[in-house]
Motif scaffolding. Structure first.
Motif, PDB file in Angstrom:
ATOM      1  N   GLY A 178       0.797  -1.224   0.000  1.00 59.51           N
ATOM      2  CA  GLY A 178       0.000   0.000   0.000  1.00 59.51           C
ATOM      3  C   GLY A 178       0.822   1.264   0.000  1.00 59.51           C
ATOM      4  O   GLY A 178       0.310   2.336   0.327  1.00 59.51           O
ATOM      5  N   CYS A 179       2.112   1.147  -0.387  1.00 61.93           N
ATOM      6  CA  CYS A 179       3.001   2.312  -0.479  1.00 61.93           C
ATOM      7  C   CYS A 179       3.015   2.836  -1.913  1.00 61.93           C
ATOM      8  O   CYS A 179       2.662   2.129  -2.861  1.00 61.93           O
ATOM      9  N   ARG A 180       3.504   4.043  -2.076  1.00 62.23           N
ATOM     10  CA  ARG A 180       3.860   4.522  -3.396  1.00 62.23           C
ATOM     11  C   ARG A 180       5.203   3.906  -3.792  1.00 62.23           C
ATOM     12  O   ARG A 180       5.943   3.420  -2.931  1.00 62.23           O
ATOM     13  N   ALA A 181       5.482   3.924  -5.093  1.00 59.09           N
ATOM     14  CA  ALA A 181       6.673   3.233  -5.597  1.00 59.09           C
ATOM     15  C   ALA A 181       7.461   4.135  -6.523  1.00 59.09           C
ATOM     16  O   ALA A 181       6.910   4.700  -7.467  1.00 59.09           O
ATOM     17  N   VAL A 182       8.773   4.235  -6.250  1.00 59.46           N
ATOM     18  CA  VAL A 182       9.696   4.944  -7.134  1.00 59.46           C
ATOM     19  C   VAL A 182      10.758   3.958  -7.578  1.00 59.46           C
ATOM     20  O   VAL A 182      11.414   3.313  -6.747  1.00 59.46           O
ATOM     21  N   GLY A 183      10.925   3.828  -8.893  1.00 58.41           N
ATOM     22  CA  GLY A 183      11.969   2.978  -9.437  1.00 58.41           C
ATOM     23  C   GLY A 183      13.192   3.792  -9.810  1.00 58.41           C
ATOM     24  O   GLY A 183      13.071   4.928 -10.273  1.00 58.41           O
ATOM     25  N   VAL A 184      14.367   3.221  -9.593  1.00 53.78           N
ATOM     26  CA  VAL A 184      15.614   3.870  -9.982  1.00 53.78           C
ATOM     27  C   VAL A 184      16.397   2.925 -10.882  1.00 53.78           C
ATOM     28  O   VAL A 184      16.542   1.732 -10.586  1.00 53.78           O
ATOM     29  N   ALA A 185      16.898   3.455 -12.002  1.00 51.81           N
ATOM     30  CA  ALA A 185      17.560   2.629 -13.011  1.00 51.81           C
ATOM     31  C   ALA A 185      19.055   2.511 -12.764  1.00 51.81           C
ATOM     32  O   ALA A 185      19.847   2.440 -13.707  1.00 51.81           O
ATOM     33  N   LEU A 194      10.871  -0.337 -15.231  1.00 56.99           N
ATOM     34  CA  LEU A 194      10.329  -0.012 -13.913  1.00 56.99           C
ATOM     35  C   LEU A 194       8.935   0.590 -14.017  1.00 56.99           C
ATOM     36  O   LEU A 194       8.041   0.275 -13.219  1.00 56.99           O
ATOM     37  N   LEU A 195       8.729   1.444 -15.008  1.00 61.67           N
ATOM     38  CA  LEU A 195       7.393   2.005 -15.232  1.00 61.67           C
ATOM     39  C   LEU A 195       6.414   0.909 -15.637  1.00 61.67           C
ATOM     40  O   LEU A 195       5.255   0.892 -15.191  1.00 61.67           O
ATOM     41  N   ALA A 196       6.881  -0.017 -16.474  1.00 57.96           N
ATOM     42  CA  ALA A 196       6.022  -1.121 -16.894  1.00 57.96           C
ATOM     43  C   ALA A 196       5.627  -1.997 -15.704  1.00 57.96           C
ATOM     44  O   ALA A 196       4.548  -2.600 -15.690  1.00 57.96           O
ATOM     45  N   ALA A 197       6.507  -2.054 -14.698  1.00 52.23           N
ATOM     46  CA  ALA A 197       6.213  -2.836 -13.492  1.00 52.23           C
ATOM     47  C   ALA A 197       5.219  -2.131 -12.568  1.00 52.23           C
ATOM     48  O   ALA A 197       4.737  -2.742 -11.619  1.00 52.23           O
ATOM     49  N   GLY A 198       4.936  -0.846 -12.862  1.00 51.75           N
ATOM     50  CA  GLY A 198       3.939  -0.128 -12.077  1.00 51.75           C
ATOM     51  C   GLY A 198       4.456   0.982 -11.198  1.00 51.75           C
ATOM     52  O   GLY A 198       3.738   1.476 -10.332  1.00 51.75           O
ATOM     53  N   ALA A 199       5.714   1.399 -11.407  1.00 54.27           N
ATOM     54  CA  ALA A 199       6.265   2.490 -10.592  1.00 54.27           C
ATOM     55  C   ALA A 199       5.507   3.789 -10.839  1.00 54.27           C
ATOM     56  O   ALA A 199       5.114   4.090 -11.974  1.00 54.27           O
ATOM     57  N   ASP A 200       5.296   4.565  -9.777  1.00 51.92           N
ATOM     58  CA  ASP A 200       4.699   5.895  -9.922  1.00 51.92           C
ATOM     59  C   ASP A 200       5.658   6.838 -10.631  1.00 51.92           C
ATOM     60  O   ASP A 200       5.235   7.683 -11.430  1.00 51.92           O
ATOM     61  N   LEU A 201       6.937   6.703 -10.320  1.00 55.37           N
ATOM     62  CA  LEU A 201       8.007   7.501 -10.923  1.00 55.37           C
ATOM     63  C   LEU A 201       9.168   6.577 -11.234  1.00 55.37           C
ATOM     64  O   LEU A 201       9.394   5.591 -10.525  1.00 55.37           O
ATOM     65  N   ALA A 202       9.935   6.919 -12.252  1.00 62.87           N
ATOM     66  CA  ALA A 202      11.164   6.195 -12.548  1.00 62.87           C
ATOM     67  C   ALA A 202      12.258   7.207 -12.828  1.00 62.87           C
ATOM     68  O   ALA A 202      12.097   8.083 -13.674  1.00 62.87           O
ATOM     69  N   LEU A 203      13.362   7.093 -12.076  1.00 61.33           N
ATOM     70  CA  LEU A 203      14.473   8.034 -12.166  1.00 61.33           C
ATOM     71  C   LEU A 203      15.728   7.297 -12.596  1.00 61.33           C
ATOM     72  O   LEU A 203      15.823   6.066 -12.461  1.00 61.33           O
ATOM     73  N   ASN A 204      16.697   8.040 -13.090  1.00 64.82           N
ATOM     74  CA  ASN A 204      17.970   7.409 -13.454  1.00 64.82           C
ATOM     75  C   ASN A 204      18.659   6.823 -12.232  1.00 64.82           C
ATOM     76  O   ASN A 204      19.266   5.753 -12.294  1.00 64.82           O
TER      77      ASN A 204
END
Length: 233
Positions: A178-185, A194-204
């Protein structure tokens, strides 16, 4: 109608690939635990479902005779060897300090073992309020109990937290908790993955994490200025 409060109170970080270089040789790890199982008489196909820790658990339930304990010892040996070659990203300590200065509680969780993480980050306790490595988790991610244990230690609910990680399993874990999710590459998966996996944001990487969260209106106040980390190791 009242607008829901979306401001964050806690950041939950993955470790390898997010705050530190990812050096673990997962192929060698898998080969070692499977070879051990074969010497113990395990002739069935290796489990296809789940990640290595979960597969070892399945095999251990079939073999018994201490296989699970010995397999975990082999896994930890690979993790410790990788930690000897590892290092924090230059931005890690400044980022965690800035997060605390912004009023955010910081936790670190990992499927890695605590001794390996502390080898890379010996002053970890000074930079986070909760640390839940594999052996301290009730059930490891992607099970939601892993981040929820860290959030319980912080006294923060999942609706006010974001999980930051470099792998789709981190995104899956955040969603389950139930958290928000940020992916980092900065690990082995690119931003699109990471976006395809459902991340709210994806950063380098996580260097500008606080700025990105502020841009989305998720932070309660001003973001402390980022210092130059180019000379830090």
């Amino acid at each position: 109608m009242t607008t829901p409060d979306r401001r964050l109170r806690a950041l939950v970080f993955d470790f390898d690939g997010t705050l530190a270089e990812l050096n673990i040789d997962f192929a060698a790890m898998r080969q070692a635990v499977e070879a051990l199982a074969r010497t113990r008489g395990f002739a069935a196909p290796w489990p296809a479902a789940g990640y290595l820790l979960e597969q070892v658990e399945v095999v251990a339930s079939a073999l018994g005779n201490g296989y699970g304990r010995q397999a975990l010892e082999l896994i930890e040996a690979v993790e410790l060897e990788a930690a000897g070659r590892g290092r924090l990203f230059a931005f890690t300590r400044p980022l965690l300090a800035r997060a605390e200065a912004a009023g955010l509680a910081v936790a670190i969780i990992s499927r890695n073992c605590g001794p390996a993480i502390r080898r890379v980050f010996p002053d970890l306790a000074a930079h986070c309020r909760a640390f839940v490595p594999r052996e301290a988790a009730p059930r490891v991610k992607p099970h939601p109990d892993h981040p929820l244990a860290a959030l319980a230690a912080l006294g923060v609910g999942p609706e006010a937290a974001v999980l930051i990680g470099d792998h789709p399993v981190d995104i899956q874990t955040a969603r389950a908790a139930g958290c928000r999710a940020v992916g980092v590459a900065s690990g082995r998966v690119d931003r699109d993955g990471l976006l395809a996996a459902g991340a709210d944001l994806a950063l380098n990487d996580a260097a500008n994490l606080l700025e990105a969260l502020a841009d989305h209106g998720w932070l309660p106040g001003r973001v402390p200025r980022r210092a130059d980390t180019s000379r830090q190791r």
